[in-house]
Design a protein around this motif. Sequence first.
Motif, PDB file in Angstrom:
ATOM      1  N   VAL A  19       0.839  -1.203   0.000  1.00  7.13           N
ATOM      2  CA  VAL A  19       0.000   0.000   0.000  1.00  7.13           C
ATOM      3  C   VAL A  19       0.873   1.252   0.000  1.00  7.13           C
ATOM      4  O   VAL A  19       0.580   2.225  -0.695  1.00  7.13           O
ATOM      5  N   VAL A  20       1.959   1.221   0.766  1.00  4.74           N
ATOM      6  CA  VAL A  20       2.875   2.360   0.811  1.00  4.74           C
ATOM      7  C   VAL A  20       3.515   2.571  -0.556  1.00  4.74           C
ATOM      8  O   VAL A  20       3.604   3.703  -1.051  1.00  4.74           O
ATOM      9  N   TYR A  21       3.935   1.489  -1.167  1.00  2.00           N
ATOM     10  CA  TYR A  21       4.517   1.569  -2.515  1.00  2.00           C
ATOM     11  C   TYR A  21       3.512   2.198  -3.478  1.00  2.00           C
ATOM     12  O   TYR A  21       3.855   3.077  -4.275  1.00  2.00           O
ATOM     13  N   GLY A  22       2.268   1.765  -3.385  1.00  2.00           N
ATOM     14  CA  GLY A  22       1.245   2.296  -4.275  1.00  2.00           C
ATOM     15  C   GLY A  22       0.995   3.774  -4.067  1.00  2.00           C
ATOM     16  O   GLY A  22       0.802   4.522  -5.033  1.00  2.00           O
ATOM     17  N   ARG A  23       1.012   4.206  -2.825  1.00  3.43           N
ATOM     18  CA  ARG A  23       0.810   5.627  -2.532  1.00  3.43           C
ATOM     19  C   ARG A  23       1.964   6.472  -3.072  1.00  3.43           C
ATOM     20  O   ARG A  23       1.757   7.543  -3.645  1.00  3.43           O
ATOM     21  N   ALA A  24       3.187   5.986  -2.880  1.00  4.34           N
ATOM     22  CA  ALA A  24       4.356   6.710  -3.391  1.00  4.34           C
ATOM     23  C   ALA A  24       4.314   6.783  -4.919  1.00  4.34           C
ATOM     24  O   ALA A  24       4.597   7.821  -5.523  1.00  4.34           O
ATOM     25  N   LYS A  25       3.945   5.687  -5.548  1.00  4.54           N
ATOM     26  CA  LYS A  25       3.885   5.625  -7.008  1.00  4.54           C
ATOM     27  C   LYS A  25       2.817   6.576  -7.547  1.00  4.54           C
ATOM     28  O   LYS A  25       3.052   7.288  -8.534  1.00  4.54           O
ATOM     29  N   LYS A  26       1.678   6.621  -6.899  1.00  5.12           N
ATOM     30  CA  LYS A  26       0.612   7.508  -7.365  1.00  5.12           C
ATOM     31  C   LYS A  26       1.015   8.968  -7.198  1.00  5.12           C
ATOM     32  O   LYS A  26       0.747   9.800  -8.081  1.00  5.12           O
ATOM     33  N   THR A  27       1.650   9.290  -6.088  1.00  3.45           N
ATOM     34  CA  THR A  27       2.137  10.658  -5.868  1.00  3.45           C
ATOM     35  C   THR A  27       3.098  11.057  -6.979  1.00  3.45           C
ATOM     36  O   THR A  27       2.985  12.138  -7.576  1.00  3.45           O
ATOM     37  N   PHE A  28       4.040  10.169  -7.248  1.00  2.77           N
ATOM     38  CA  PHE A  28       5.059  10.406  -8.270  1.00  2.77           C
ATOM     39  C   PHE A  28       4.424  10.613  -9.642  1.00  2.77           C
ATOM     40  O   PHE A  28       4.765  11.555 -10.368  1.00  2.77           O
ATOM     41  N   GLU A  29       3.490   9.754  -9.989  1.00  3.70           N
ATOM     42  CA  GLU A  29       2.886   9.809 -11.322  1.00  3.70           C
ATOM     43  C   GLU A  29       1.902  10.969 -11.463  1.00  3.70           C
ATOM     44  O   GLU A  29       1.873  11.639 -12.499  1.00  3.70           O
ATOM     45  N   ASP A  30       1.103  11.213 -10.431  1.00  3.63           N
ATOM     46  CA  ASP A  30       0.136  12.311 -10.512  1.00  3.63           C
ATOM     47  C   ASP A  30       0.823  13.662 -10.663  1.00  3.63           C
ATOM     48  O   ASP A  30       0.334  14.550 -11.374  1.00  3.63           O
ATOM     49  N   LEU A  31       1.954  13.833  -9.986  1.00  2.00           N
ATOM     50  CA  LEU A  31       2.696  15.091 -10.063  1.00  2.00           C
ATOM     51  C   LEU A  31       3.673  15.120 -11.236  1.00  2.00           C
ATOM     52  O   LEU A  31       4.281  16.156 -11.508  1.00  2.00           O
ATOM     53  N   ALA A  32       3.814  13.977 -11.923  1.00  2.00           N
ATOM     54  CA  ALA A  32       4.755  13.869 -13.046  1.00  2.00           C
ATOM     55  C   ALA A  32       6.123  14.432 -12.656  1.00  2.00           C
ATOM     56  O   ALA A  32       6.714  15.245 -13.360  1.00  2.00           O
ATOM     57  N   LEU A  33       6.636  13.940 -11.528  1.00  2.00           N
ATOM     58  CA  LEU A  33       7.900  14.479 -11.010  1.00  2.00           C
ATOM     59  C   LEU A  33       9.076  14.222 -11.939  1.00  2.00           C
ATOM     60  O   LEU A  33      10.084  14.929 -11.886  1.00  2.00           O
ATOM     61  N   ASP A  34       8.965  13.208 -12.796  1.00  2.00           N
ATOM     62  CA  ASP A  34      10.059  12.902 -13.721  1.00  2.00           C
ATOM     63  C   ASP A  34       9.826  13.491 -15.108  1.00  2.00           C
ATOM     64  O   ASP A  34      10.522  13.135 -16.058  1.00  2.00           O
ATOM     65  N   TYR A  35       8.881  14.394 -15.225  1.00  2.00           N
ATOM     66  CA  TYR A  35       8.575  14.962 -16.540  1.00  2.00           C
ATOM     67  C   TYR A  35       9.804  15.628 -17.163  1.00  2.00           C
ATOM     68  O   TYR A  35      10.515  16.401 -16.530  1.00  2.00           O
ATOM     69  N   CYS A  36      10.026  15.313 -18.423  1.00  2.00           N
ATOM     70  CA  CYS A  36      11.079  15.959 -19.217  1.00  2.00           C
ATOM     71  C   CYS A  36      10.598  15.914 -20.662  1.00  2.00           C
ATOM     72  O   CYS A  36      10.300  14.836 -21.186  1.00  2.00           O
ATOM     73  N   PRO A  37      10.486  17.063 -21.314  1.00  2.00           N
ATOM     74  CA  PRO A  37       9.943  17.084 -22.675  1.00  2.00           C
ATOM     75  C   PRO A  37      10.898  16.466 -23.680  1.00  2.00           C
ATOM     76  O   PRO A  37      12.102  16.392 -23.458  1.00  2.00           O
TER      77      PRO A  37
END
Length: 242
Positions: free
Chosen positions: A118-136
């Motif tokens: 569940v913790v992994y899932g929460r971290a993953k959703k945070t990361f993806e929703d905020l697109a923290l790794d976004y690079c055009p």
Amino acid sequence: MRPVDKGNSPYSEIDEYQEAEAYLEKQIGSYCSFCEMPICNAPAVEHKESKNSGGALTDWDNLLLGCVYCNSRKGEKIKKGDLDKWIWPDSHNTFLAFTYKDAAPKLNKKYLQTLDTVVYGRAKKTFEDLALDYCPSANEAEIKSKRDRKIKDKRWMRRINTFNVAMEAKQIWLKYKGVPGEEEQLKNIVNQAKGYGFFSVWMMVFEEETSVRNALVQAFPGTDKQCFDGNGTPIRKEGSIL
């Protein structure tokens, strides 16, 4: 993602949530609570539970600071009652959830997979929703998302620039380490880091330099000291899932 300690509410009551901006800046610094970019202009008082869904408008516990990019990415994703969908820098040791090798944020899968799924899932959703790794894409024609073009996300550019500055600072540090001038150079690193922001980038670049990491933890306002040991190494926050 830098874990922060906002402390107790500095006000008994405010009329508008925008009034909390000065209190937040004083307590945790003018940095985005999510991507860690310094906010030079128009910081957004970010509601963890979105205000349009019934999230508390002025409750100190519901407020963070966000840059325009993270604010746009978050939008209405976290509605009232949805806090347990994400991990939060004022509740968890979010530093443990992500890595910033070569300035590119990634999920810290090696650590997260030792925890509850569940913790992994929460971290993953945070990361993806905020697109923290976004690079055009280097080729604008290859950018698929119209939203990406619209918001003109510059977090990646600022982060890479900061990484390069931190790497140069490390080379200078290694020359002065253990010789006269070390203390002055440490001050220079801290001042650079506070100016450029991206706390986690600096911590990763100097991951083998205990004195620098400790200085960074102390220097960035509001960094949660419970989340790091005496060597500047991140540790699980007591009483938290992370």
